[in-house]
Design a protein around this motif. Structure first.
Motif, mmCIF file in Angstrom:
data_model
loop_
_atom_site.group_PDB
_atom_site.id
_atom_site.type_symbol
_atom_site.label_atom_id
_atom_site.label_comp_id
_atom_site.label_asym_id
_atom_site.label_seq_id
_atom_site.Cartn_x
_atom_site.Cartn_y
_atom_site.Cartn_z
ATOM 1 N N ASP A 91 0.826 -1.211 0.000
ATOM 2 C CA ASP A 91 0.000 0.000 0.000
ATOM 3 C C ASP A 91 0.861 1.263 0.000
ATOM 4 O OD1 ASP A 91 -2.349 -1.479 -0.025
ATOM 5 O OD2 ASP A 91 -2.521 -1.496 2.166
ATOM 6 N N ALA A 92 1.908 1.273 0.795
ATOM 7 C CA ALA A 92 2.791 2.442 0.844
ATOM 8 C C ALA A 92 3.505 2.640 -0.494
ATOM 9 C CB ALA A 92 3.812 2.286 1.964
ATOM 10 N N ALA A 93 3.938 1.547 -1.105
ATOM 11 C CA ALA A 93 4.596 1.650 -2.413
ATOM 12 C C ALA A 93 3.643 2.239 -3.443
ATOM 13 C CB ALA A 93 5.100 0.280 -2.864
ATOM 14 N N ARG A 94 2.401 1.783 -3.434
ATOM 15 C CA ARG A 94 1.401 2.305 -4.379
ATOM 16 C C ARG A 94 1.103 3.775 -4.109
ATOM 17 N NH1 ARG A 94 -2.557 -2.971 -4.869
ATOM 18 N NH2 ARG A 94 -1.279 -4.029 -6.432
ATOM 19 N N GLU A 95 1.010 4.160 -2.836
ATOM 20 C CA GLU A 95 0.775 5.563 -2.489
ATOM 21 C C GLU A 95 1.885 6.468 -3.023
ATOM 22 O OE1 GLU A 95 0.251 5.977 1.747
ATOM 23 O OE2 GLU A 95 -1.481 4.634 1.744
ATOM 24 N N LYS A 96 3.070 5.906 -3.147
ATOM 25 C CA LYS A 96 4.222 6.685 -3.620
ATOM 26 C C LYS A 96 4.444 6.534 -5.121
ATOM 27 C CE LYS A 96 6.169 6.829 0.909
ATOM 28 N NZ LYS A 96 7.104 6.317 1.872
ATOM 29 N N GLY A 97 3.478 5.908 -5.820
ATOM 30 C CA GLY A 97 3.518 5.852 -7.272
ATOM 31 C C GLY A 97 4.084 4.604 -7.895
ATOM 32 N N SER A 98 4.441 3.625 -7.093
ATOM 33 C CA SER A 98 4.972 2.373 -7.624
ATOM 34 C C SER A 98 3.849 1.348 -7.709
ATOM 35 C CB SER A 98 6.081 1.846 -6.712
ATOM 36 O OG SER A 98 6.587 0.626 -7.201
ATOM 37 N N PRO A 99 3.849 0.490 -8.731
ATOM 38 C CA PRO A 99 2.794 -0.521 -8.820
ATOM 39 C C PRO A 99 2.939 -1.639 -7.779
ATOM 40 C CG PRO A 99 4.360 -0.805 -10.604
ATOM 41 C CD PRO A 99 4.745 0.457 -9.890
ATOM 42 N N ASP A 100 4.120 -1.749 -7.168
ATOM 43 C CA ASP A 100 4.371 -2.818 -6.207
ATOM 44 C C ASP A 100 5.601 -2.438 -5.385
ATOM 45 O OD1 ASP A 100 4.293 -5.332 -4.893
ATOM 46 O OD2 ASP A 100 3.823 -6.388 -6.749
ATOM 47 N N ILE A 101 5.936 -3.273 -4.388
ATOM 48 C CA ILE A 101 7.189 -3.068 -3.665
ATOM 49 C C ILE A 101 8.333 -3.262 -4.644
ATOM 50 C CG2 ILE A 101 6.195 -3.758 -1.446
ATOM 51 C CD1 ILE A 101 7.740 -6.440 -1.748
ATOM 52 N N PHE A 102 9.526 -2.768 -4.300
ATOM 53 C CA PHE A 102 10.663 -2.931 -5.198
ATOM 54 C C PHE A 102 11.958 -3.113 -4.423
ATOM 55 C CE2 PHE A 102 9.666 1.556 -4.785
ATOM 56 C CZ PHE A 102 10.873 2.134 -4.425
ATOM 57 N N MET A 103 12.916 -3.733 -5.077
ATOM 58 C CA MET A 103 14.198 -4.083 -4.481
ATOM 59 C C MET A 103 15.022 -2.833 -4.163
ATOM 60 S SD MET A 103 17.043 -6.671 -6.095
ATOM 61 C CE MET A 103 16.004 -8.104 -5.834
ATOM 62 N N ASN A 104 15.738 -2.888 -3.043
ATOM 63 C CA ASN A 104 16.611 -1.771 -2.691
ATOM 64 C C ASN A 104 17.994 -1.932 -3.333
ATOM 65 O OD1 ASN A 104 17.917 -3.671 -1.041
ATOM 66 N ND2 ASN A 104 17.755 -2.461 0.812
ATOM 67 N N ILE A 105 18.749 -0.850 -3.360
ATOM 68 C CA ILE A 105 20.054 -0.846 -4.026
ATOM 69 C C ILE A 105 21.052 -1.761 -3.322
ATOM 70 C CG2 ILE A 105 20.922 1.186 -2.804
ATOM 71 C CD1 ILE A 105 22.272 1.983 -5.524
#
Length: 127
Positions: free
Chosen positions: A37-51
């Motif tokens: 939900d937080a990822a979507r609120e920030k414009g991403s379609p899903d969670i994503f891998m960190n660097i």
């Protein structure tokens, strides 16, 4: 080993577990790496891998190829398209330079969206 030599590709399935575990292991508690939900609120379609997880996978790719005696001397990467769950990242590498027991390898990691990571790794390998 010579400049221009290509390393075999490594396919890495991108799972929710990999993304979340990598974030936890690297103490990156940003919500976009574990909260849909937080990822979507920030414009991403899903969670994503960190660097940091990506950096570790790039290092693994090099040490898997050069063996357990390989020592990473420098890793410099830049991120592009995000790694989302359900995709596969394919890492490829090309030897750019060889100097004695040290090589510089250009690494590219691509997924279904495009290029996820590009960079160079300097590695000292056993004689």
């Amino acid at each position: 080993m010579n400049p221009g030599d290509r390393l075999p590709p490594l396919e890495i399935p991108i799972t929710r577990t990999l993304i979340v575990a990598g974030a936890i292991a690297s103490r990156d508690y940003q919500d976009v790496h574990h909260d849909l939900d937080a990822a979507r609120e920030k414009g991403s379609p899903d969670i994503f891998m960190n660097i940091l997880t990506t950096n570790g996978l790039v290092g693994r790719y090099i040490t898997d190829h050069f063996g357990p005696g390989a020592v990473l001397r420098r890793v410099a990467i830049r991120l592009g398209a995000p790694n989302h769950p359900g995709d596969t990242m394919v890492l490829t590498g090309t030897v750019e330079e060889v100097d004695g027991d040290t090589a510089t390898v250009r690494v590219v990691g691509a997924n279904g969206l495009g290029t996820h990571v590009t960079g160079t790794v300097t590695v000292r390998f056993p004689a």
